[in-house]
Design an enzyme around this catalytic site. Sequence first.
Site, PDB file in Angstrom:
ATOM      1  N   GLU A  29     -18.464   3.953  90.037  1.00 26.53           N
ATOM      2  CA  GLU A  29     -17.223   3.960  89.247  1.00 26.53           C
ATOM      3  C   GLU A  29     -17.342   3.178  87.949  1.00 26.53           C
ATOM      4  OE1 GLU A  29     -12.553   2.637  90.004  1.00 26.53           O
ATOM      5  OE2 GLU A  29     -14.142   1.771  91.233  1.00 26.53           O
TER       6      GLU A  29
ATOM      7  N   GLU B 135      -4.058   4.240  92.925  1.00 26.06           N
ATOM      8  CA  GLU B 135      -4.596   2.901  92.748  1.00 26.06           C
ATOM      9  C   GLU B 135      -3.906   2.246  91.556  1.00 26.06           C
ATOM     10  OE1 GLU B 135      -9.034   1.105  93.291  1.00 26.06           O
ATOM     11  OE2 GLU B 135      -8.604   2.011  91.350  1.00 26.06           O
TER      12      GLU B 135
END
Length: 268
Positions: free
Chosen positions: A148, A247
């Site tokens: 990520e 998120e």
Amino acid sequence: MTFTVNCSILLTELPLLERPAAARAAGFDAVEFWWPFVSSVPGDAEVTRFERAITDAGVQLTGLNFNAGDMPGGDRGLVSWPGREAEFRDNADVVAGIGGRLGCTLFNALYGNRQDGHTPEFQDNLAVENLAAAAAAVGRIGGTVLLEPVSNAPYYPLRRAADALDVIGRVQRETGAGNVRLLADFYHLAVNGDDVDAVIEAHAADFGHIQIADAPGRGAPGTGNLPLERWIGRSRELGYAGRVGLEYTAAGESAFDWARRQPDWHVR
């Protein structure tokens, strides 16, 4: 349902192990977590309590992070951190064990900050070795390692999708590991100045996972100006078939109001 609730950043008014049930009560059937323990190798009783919180709530664990170190203190992963190789690999075995018991197959490995006293080349070589080891560990249960790009972390070297994709390509070329994929967090990519539309057009079918928050502010969808609905919809048109991780930061009572107001946009 399309979404999975990240219970490490949402529902934080509640103790960690109460959050899966709260996500279920809010209408969601899946959750994901950052590493939920203090140590890389927690005791059996700790792991059992975590797993029971998931199963008792009746939700599916869809994503779990490897230990990323002291996140509040600024750590952002162990993958490229010299001297913590054994710890990371021991953690990978624990992660795979939890995943195998709960049917979770997506595991996010934060790359790690640049460390004083070590060259970037040394850290990047170590990262390739550690990612291959993690891929082998979770590969035994059909799992995928996610990599990520991250924002607001000045010493974290993966800023844009291309940075992560370069590492993923190197891991595959040098080790043969084919189960390392991009975690496309649209918030991080946008905040870092990436061309999210172009990333989607080029890579959506190969995304390992999508996560969202709006910007500015990292709030719920609709609190900022990112075209999250369009980005998700286009990703699906191009072949992305996974869930979308929520998120973002929001107060518990209103965290999911946007989804209740717009119940259909996320499944188009």
